[in-house]
Design a protein around this motif. Structure first.
Motif, PDB file in Angstrom:
ATOM      1  N   GLN A 117       0.835  -1.199   0.000  1.00 28.12           N
ATOM      2  CA  GLN A 117       0.000   0.000   0.000  1.00 28.12           C
ATOM      3  C   GLN A 117       0.872   1.253   0.000  1.00 28.12           C
ATOM      4  OE1 GLN A 117      -3.697   0.252   0.180  1.00 28.12           O
ATOM      5  NE2 GLN A 117      -3.254  -1.704  -0.793  1.00 28.12           N
ATOM      6  N   ALA A 120       2.606   1.445  -3.532  1.00 32.26           N
ATOM      7  CA  ALA A 120       1.689   1.896  -4.581  1.00 32.26           C
ATOM      8  C   ALA A 120       1.472   3.401  -4.455  1.00 32.26           C
ATOM      9  CB  ALA A 120       0.358   1.152  -4.479  1.00 32.26           C
ATOM     10  N   ALA A 121       1.274   3.878  -3.216  1.00 30.29           N
ATOM     11  CA  ALA A 121       1.042   5.312  -3.008  1.00 30.29           C
ATOM     12  C   ALA A 121       2.267   6.115  -3.422  1.00 30.29           C
ATOM     13  CB  ALA A 121       0.702   5.573  -1.544  1.00 30.29           C
ATOM     14  N   LYS A 122       3.449   5.577  -3.112  1.00 29.44           N
ATOM     15  CA  LYS A 122       4.681   6.279  -3.461  1.00 29.44           C
ATOM     16  C   LYS A 122       4.811   6.412  -4.981  1.00 29.44           C
ATOM     17  CE  LYS A 122       9.594   6.134  -2.352  1.00 29.44           C
ATOM     18  NZ  LYS A 122      10.689   5.260  -1.897  1.00 29.44           N
ATOM     19  N   LEU A 123       4.518   5.315  -5.689  1.00 28.32           N
ATOM     20  CA  LEU A 123       4.627   5.333  -7.141  1.00 28.32           C
ATOM     21  C   LEU A 123       3.624   6.300  -7.762  1.00 28.32           C
ATOM     22  CD1 LEU A 123       6.318   3.848  -9.306  1.00 28.32           C
ATOM     23  CD2 LEU A 123       6.623   2.929  -7.042  1.00 28.32           C
ATOM     24  N   LEU A 124       2.483   6.469  -7.108  1.00 24.27           N
ATOM     25  CA  LEU A 124       1.467   7.371  -7.659  1.00 24.27           C
ATOM     26  C   LEU A 124       1.744   8.822  -7.284  1.00 24.27           C
ATOM     27  CD1 LEU A 124      -1.669   5.163  -6.975  1.00 24.27           C
ATOM     28  CD2 LEU A 124      -0.643   5.632  -9.189  1.00 24.27           C
ATOM     29  N   GLY A 125       2.798   9.043  -6.511  1.00 21.59           N
ATOM     30  CA  GLY A 125       3.222  10.407  -6.234  1.00 21.59           C
ATOM     31  C   GLY A 125       2.643  11.025  -4.981  1.00 21.59           C
ATOM     32  N   TYR A 126       1.917  10.245  -4.177  1.00 24.52           N
ATOM     33  CA  TYR A 126       1.383  10.798  -2.930  1.00 24.52           C
ATOM     34  C   TYR A 126       2.538  11.176  -2.003  1.00 24.52           C
ATOM     35  CZ  TYR A 126      -3.266   8.873  -4.058  1.00 24.52           C
ATOM     36  OH  TYR A 126      -4.468   8.592  -4.640  1.00 24.52           O
ATOM     37  N   GLN A 130      -0.038  12.590   2.736  1.00 18.63           N
ATOM     38  CA  GLN A 130      -1.208  12.115   1.975  1.00 18.63           C
ATOM     39  C   GLN A 130      -1.341  10.601   2.105  1.00 18.63           C
ATOM     40  OE1 GLN A 130      -0.175  13.765  -1.896  1.00 18.63           O
ATOM     41  NE2 GLN A 130      -2.082  14.939  -1.919  1.00 18.63           N
ATOM     42  N   LYS A 134      -4.750   9.517   3.726  1.00 17.66           N
ATOM     43  CA  LYS A 134      -5.746   9.046   2.758  1.00 17.66           C
ATOM     44  C   LYS A 134      -5.748   7.525   2.584  1.00 17.66           C
ATOM     45  CE  LYS A 134      -6.288  11.373  -1.085  1.00 17.66           C
ATOM     46  NZ  LYS A 134      -7.486  12.199  -1.083  1.00 17.66           N
ATOM     47  N   ILE A 135      -4.563   6.940   2.637  1.00 19.55           N
ATOM     48  CA  ILE A 135      -4.467   5.516   2.291  1.00 19.55           C
ATOM     49  C   ILE A 135      -4.366   4.637   3.541  1.00 19.55           C
ATOM     50  CG2 ILE A 135      -3.219   3.797   0.921  1.00 19.55           C
ATOM     51  CD1 ILE A 135      -4.404   6.130  -0.738  1.00 19.55           C
ATOM     52  N   PRO A 138      -7.300   5.297   7.157  1.00 18.82           N
ATOM     53  CA  PRO A 138      -8.664   4.746   7.076  1.00 18.82           C
ATOM     54  C   PRO A 138      -8.691   3.221   7.199  1.00 18.82           C
ATOM     55  CG  PRO A 138      -8.270   6.322   5.303  1.00 18.82           C
ATOM     56  CD  PRO A 138      -6.956   6.101   5.966  1.00 18.82           C
TER      57      PRO A 138
END
Lengths: 216, 254
Positions: A117, A120-126, A130, A134-135, A138
């Protein structure tokens, strides 16, 4: 003393019990998150200090902690304490104690999150913030909700411990009336109050759990 | 121009040399497959290229922008976070086990980063996402949650999520290894359609027939080095003993 008068007296105390309960949650839930960050910090000083803090909070009686918070300022610094400090001391003592338990629950949730998780967030630039807000958070909340429910239910019952620093909440009134009148009714009413309160807590927590069950 | 350049990349874990001096480049529109036995360093190479792993030494450039270079002691130095942030927009990665966000619906998985990272408008992000879902054959699934989808569908959503950020180059880390043969086919079809549209891709895979038919070039890795590389025809007719052994083993498996 008739039942109505007893109920009226106890109702005054119930309000205090509910206040202690609510304030403790308001302060200890966020504080617990901060402490869990400290516990997981890479800096060895921060993580050791937090670990020690949690171990003290979990390893000594809450009743004793309340007394230290209440009498400490007087014995240590000779401060004159007002009566209203009793309530404040109760909130401080409870919040510090429960935050330690919540911190470990947060940690268990955060550490159980799969690394994928984060990646994936790192690759999407978060950004890191964030990603957490966000990830991760929650999903963590969903995972730890049953453990949080346990603690909250314990807290309802623990509010009666403030009797040791003479905060007048429901249980203190019940004991007072019971011994003055020589009747057991106040204790039965007190028991019913804690039970119903916790029934309500369980009901609310179940609602939240249901609300979060839209995903797996 | 080379979209991706890696020069003399080295990486070791606890003294174990996983990558020993790897160099490769990828041109615009090229499809490069990386094959090789387990433990040969394929995934580590991909993770170094996408900066999920920090390399010990070597160079990494995207579109001529330096992300990593060697200092005078031959140790890898990374660009500043600000520079890296820009460079990271050039590429996307599709994981072996998808890593969709389970608490987000399909459409939110695809639109959230464009809206909150790239600051695109909601309308634009949703329009792009719906176009992508249509390409993936998943237009009916935009409000589903990941757990309601098959593995193949989840992987196609993951591909759409990566494409929504409009990367110049897309990496795939064994995209079908977590899927059964039936679901593998639908994911490979999507990757093939991307190749037909000249999407630049680097694919780590164990699907030999697929690598052979979709790639412009194949790299065969073995024990942390590039043992052989060339066109699919060159590679599959290679005289390299390790390559022949590897392909032979695969044939026996089948």
């Amino acid at each position: 003393m008739d039942l109505n008068t007893i109920l009226l007296e106890l109702a005054k105390g119930m309000q205090v019990s509910i206040e202690i309960f609510a304030f403790t949650l308001i302060f200890s839930l966020p504080l617990g998150l901060v402490i869990s960050f400290g516990r997981m910090a890479k800096n060895p000083i921060i993580s050791t200090v937090t670990k020690f803090y949690i171990s003290i909070m979990r390893g000594t009686p809450l009743m004793l902690q309340l007394m230290v918070v209440y009498f400490g300022p007087h014995y240590l610094f000779g401060m004159q304490l007002s009566l209203s400090y009793r309530f404040v001391a109760a909130i401080i003592g409870f919040s510090l104690n429960y935050a330690a338990y919540f911190a470990e629950i947060y940690r268990s949730g955060i550490e159980s999150m799969p690394i994928g998780q984060y990646e994936a967030a790192k690759l999407l630039g978060y950004s890191r913030q964030q990603t957490f807000i966000k990830i991760i958070l929650p999903q963590v909340i969903k995972r730890i909700l049953p453990s949080i429910t346990n603690e909250v239910i314990t807290l309802v019952k623990d509010t009666s411990l403030v009797i040791v620093i003479s905060v007048m909440e429901m249980f203190s009134y019940a004991r007072e009336i019971a011994s003055a009148q020589g009747i057991i009714t106040p204790f039965i009413i007190a028991g019913a109050f804690y039970y119903l309160f916790n029934l309500f807590v369980a009901f609310i927590m179940e609602k939240i759990e249901k609300k979060l069950s839209y995903y797996r | 121009m080379n979209l991706l350049e890696m020069n003399h990349v080295q990486k070791s874990f606890d003294g174990l040399n996983v990558l020993k001096d790897i160099s490769l480049s990828v041109k615009e529109g090229e499809v490069l497959s990386i094959i090789g036995p387990s433990g040969s360093g394929k995934t580590t190479l991909l993770r170094c290229a996408t900066m999920l792993e920090t390399m010990d030494a070597g160079e990494l450039n995207y579109l001529g922008n330096k992300a990593v270079w060697n200092n005078e002691h031959g140790k890898a130095v990374y660009a500043t976070n600000e520079q890296l942030k820009k460079i990271k927009e050039y590429y996307g990665l599709v994981f072996q086990s998808f890593h969709l966000f389970p608490h987000y619906s399909v459409i939110k998985n695809i639109t959230d980063a464009p809206i909150h990272v790239q600051k695109k408008s909601k309308e634009e992000a949703y329009r792009t996402a719906r176009e992508l879902l249509k390409k993936m054959g998943l237009e009916e699934k935009e409000n589903a949650y990941p757990y309601q989808l098959s593995g193949g569908q989840q992987q196609r959503v993951a591909i759409a999520r990566a494409l929504a950020l409009n990367p110049k180059i897309l990496f795939f880390d064994e995209p079908t290894s977590a899927l059964d043969p039936e679901l593998t086919g639908e994911v490979l079809k999507v990757i093939r359609s991307l190749a037909d549209m000249h999407m630049t891709m680097v694919i780590v895979t164990h699907e030999m027939a697929f690598a052979r038919s979709v790639s412009n070039r194949i790299i065969f890795m073995d024990q942390g080095v590039i043992a052989e590389q060339g066109t699919p025809e060159e590679l599959f007719n290679s005289k390299n003993i390790r390559m022949k052994e590897f392909l032979g083993k695969l044939n026996e498996d089948n």
